[in-house]
Enzyme design. Structure first.
Site, PDB file in Angstrom:
ATOM      1  N   GLY A  13     -54.030 -27.840  80.120  1.00 44.05           N
ATOM      2  CA  GLY A  13     -52.607 -27.541  80.088  1.00 44.05           C
ATOM      3  C   GLY A  13     -51.737 -28.654  80.632  1.00 44.05           C
ATOM      4  O   GLY A  13     -51.930 -29.833  80.337  1.00 44.05           O
ATOM      5  N   ILE A  14     -50.758 -28.270  81.438  1.00 45.17           N
ATOM      6  CA  ILE A  14     -49.861 -29.257  82.044  1.00 45.17           C
ATOM      7  C   ILE A  14     -50.648 -30.237  82.899  1.00 45.17           C
ATOM      8  O   ILE A  14     -50.381 -31.435  82.898  1.00 45.17           O
ATOM      9  CB  ILE A  14     -48.777 -28.549  82.884  1.00 45.17           C
ATOM     10  CG1 ILE A  14     -47.827 -27.763  81.969  1.00 45.17           C
ATOM     11  CG2 ILE A  14     -47.987 -29.554  83.724  1.00 45.17           C
ATOM     12  CD1 ILE A  14     -46.829 -26.898  82.721  1.00 45.17           C
ATOM     13  N   THR A  86     -52.123 -16.567  86.960  1.00 46.17           N
ATOM     14  CA  THR A  86     -51.251 -15.398  86.834  1.00 46.17           C
ATOM     15  C   THR A  86     -52.107 -14.134  86.851  1.00 46.17           C
ATOM     16  O   THR A  86     -53.237 -14.134  86.338  1.00 46.17           O
ATOM     17  CB  THR A  86     -50.428 -15.422  85.525  1.00 46.17           C
ATOM     18  OG1 THR A  86     -51.325 -15.527  84.406  1.00 46.17           O
ATOM     19  CG2 THR A  86     -49.459 -16.600  85.511  1.00 46.17           C
ATOM     20  N   ASP A  88     -50.402 -10.812  86.027  1.00 47.63           N
ATOM     21  CA  ASP A  88     -49.139 -10.118  85.796  1.00 47.63           C
ATOM     22  C   ASP A  88     -49.306  -8.593  85.746  1.00 47.63           C
ATOM     23  O   ASP A  88     -50.279  -8.071  85.184  1.00 47.63           O
ATOM     24  CB  ASP A  88     -48.510 -10.581  84.484  1.00 47.63           C
ATOM     25  CG  ASP A  88     -48.098 -12.042  84.504  1.00 47.63           C
ATOM     26  OD1 ASP A  88     -48.173 -12.655  85.586  1.00 47.63           O
ATOM     27  OD2 ASP A  88     -47.704 -12.556  83.438  1.00 47.63           O
ATOM     28  N   GLN A 141     -39.027 -13.011  87.688  1.00 49.41           N
ATOM     29  CA  GLN A 141     -39.410 -12.521  86.370  1.00 49.41           C
ATOM     30  C   GLN A 141     -40.076 -11.164  86.512  1.00 49.41           C
ATOM     31  O   GLN A 141     -41.000 -11.001  87.304  1.00 49.41           O
ATOM     32  CB  GLN A 141     -40.371 -13.489  85.675  1.00 49.41           C
ATOM     33  CG  GLN A 141     -40.874 -13.035  84.325  1.00 49.41           C
ATOM     34  CD  GLN A 141     -39.754 -12.867  83.310  1.00 49.41           C
ATOM     35  OE1 GLN A 141     -38.850 -13.693  83.243  1.00 49.41           O
ATOM     36  NE2 GLN A 141     -39.785 -11.791  82.542  1.00 49.41           N
ATOM     37  N   TYR A 147     -46.351 -13.848  91.269  1.00 49.29           N
ATOM     38  CA  TYR A 147     -46.201 -15.230  90.809  1.00 49.29           C
ATOM     39  C   TYR A 147     -44.852 -15.809  91.236  1.00 49.29           C
ATOM     40  O   TYR A 147     -44.773 -16.934  91.730  1.00 49.29           O
ATOM     41  CB  TYR A 147     -46.340 -15.256  89.292  1.00 49.29           C
ATOM     42  CG  TYR A 147     -46.310 -16.627  88.665  1.00 49.29           C
ATOM     43  CD1 TYR A 147     -47.459 -17.415  88.627  1.00 49.29           C
ATOM     44  CD2 TYR A 147     -45.147 -17.131  88.090  1.00 49.29           C
ATOM     45  CE1 TYR A 147     -47.441 -18.671  88.036  1.00 49.29           C
ATOM     46  CE2 TYR A 147     -45.119 -18.380  87.503  1.00 49.29           C
ATOM     47  CZ  TYR A 147     -46.273 -19.150  87.476  1.00 49.29           C
ATOM     48  OH  TYR A 147     -46.240 -20.392  86.884  1.00 49.29           O
TER      49      TYR A 147
END
Length: 241
Positions: A13-14, A86, A88, A141, A147
């Site tokens: 990923g990043i 995460t 969630d 969020q 998170y």
């Protein structure tokens, strides 16, 4: 040999984009990962960047892992705290385990890594600590109380530590990416992505991992010596802080 840069979660990923960009800029890069041996091996084969496996939520594992990196490559002068997970759930359904796992990795992991390189940076009178937070640490969020709390904590950690590091030649900065076109984001249902997520982004697209990586390369450079305690927000104008 260039300065040594250590990127947590640096093989996917990043983090993968950050590791590659730092190598291209002349750094000797080490990348950590937590569990995907196959992906890490493929990453090393493709890039020549060595990977090291440990869990950033484990202080002693961080201490031992950093010692191994420094023995093989030299002292860590640039630390990129990118590793994150995460778990969630809406808050009324969130379990203590889901809360703890995210806080332990995304916030405490940042302490564990930074604490184990901080003394060396102070002794050498130079260091760059770059913390990857999130737009959701800035605005919150739904479904991400764990998170968002951890990522907001990353920003507070950055601002406090920047003041401690300033006279020792250490800069500490945070980057808060918006929605970036990683495997995880692109795995979201296309209808949700196109109808609910991208319309929130005024530039009308997802960010690219390389855009975050270029920001890291700048903050790691000598040219960024007057940047410390800053929060950079590459989010396509989704949120201002």
């Amino acid at each position: 040999m260039g300065r040594v840069a250590l990127v947590t979660g640096g093989s996917r990923g990043i983090g993968e984009a950050i590791s590659k960009a730092l190598k291209d800029d002349g750094y000797e890069v080490a990348a950590t990962y937590a569990g995907n041996d196959e992906k890490a091996a493929a990453f090393t084969k493709a890039t020549g960047i060595k990977t090291y496996k440990w869990d950033v939520s484990d202080y002693e594992a961080c201490k031992a892992g950093i010692a191994e990196v420094e023995e093989e490559l030299g002292p860590v002068e640039v630390l990129v705290n990118n590793a994150g997970i995460t778990r969630d759930a809406m808050f009324h359904r969130m379990t203590p385990e889901q809360w703890r796992e995210v806080i332990d990795t995304n916030l405490t992991g940042m302490f564990n890594m930074t604490h184990n390189v901080w003394g060396g940076m102070r002794d050498r009178k130079f260091g760059r600590v770059i913390n990857i937070s999130s737009v959701n640490g800035q605005k919150g969020q739904a479904g991400q109380a764990n998170y968002s709390a951890a990522k907001a904590g990353d920003i507070g950690f950055t601002r406090a530590l920047a003041q401690e590091g300033a006279r020792a030649g250490i800069t500490v900065n945070a980057i808060c990416p918006g929605y970036i076109a990683t495997e995880m984001v692109k795995a979201i249902d296309e209808k949700v992505l196109n109808e609910r997520i991208i319309p929130q982004i005024p530039v009308g697209r997802l960010g690219e991992p390389e855009e975050i990586a270029r920001t890291v390369v700048f903050l790691a450079s000598d040219d960024a010596g007057f940047f410390s305690g800053s929060t950079l927000s590459p989010n396509g104008a989704q949120f201002f802080s």
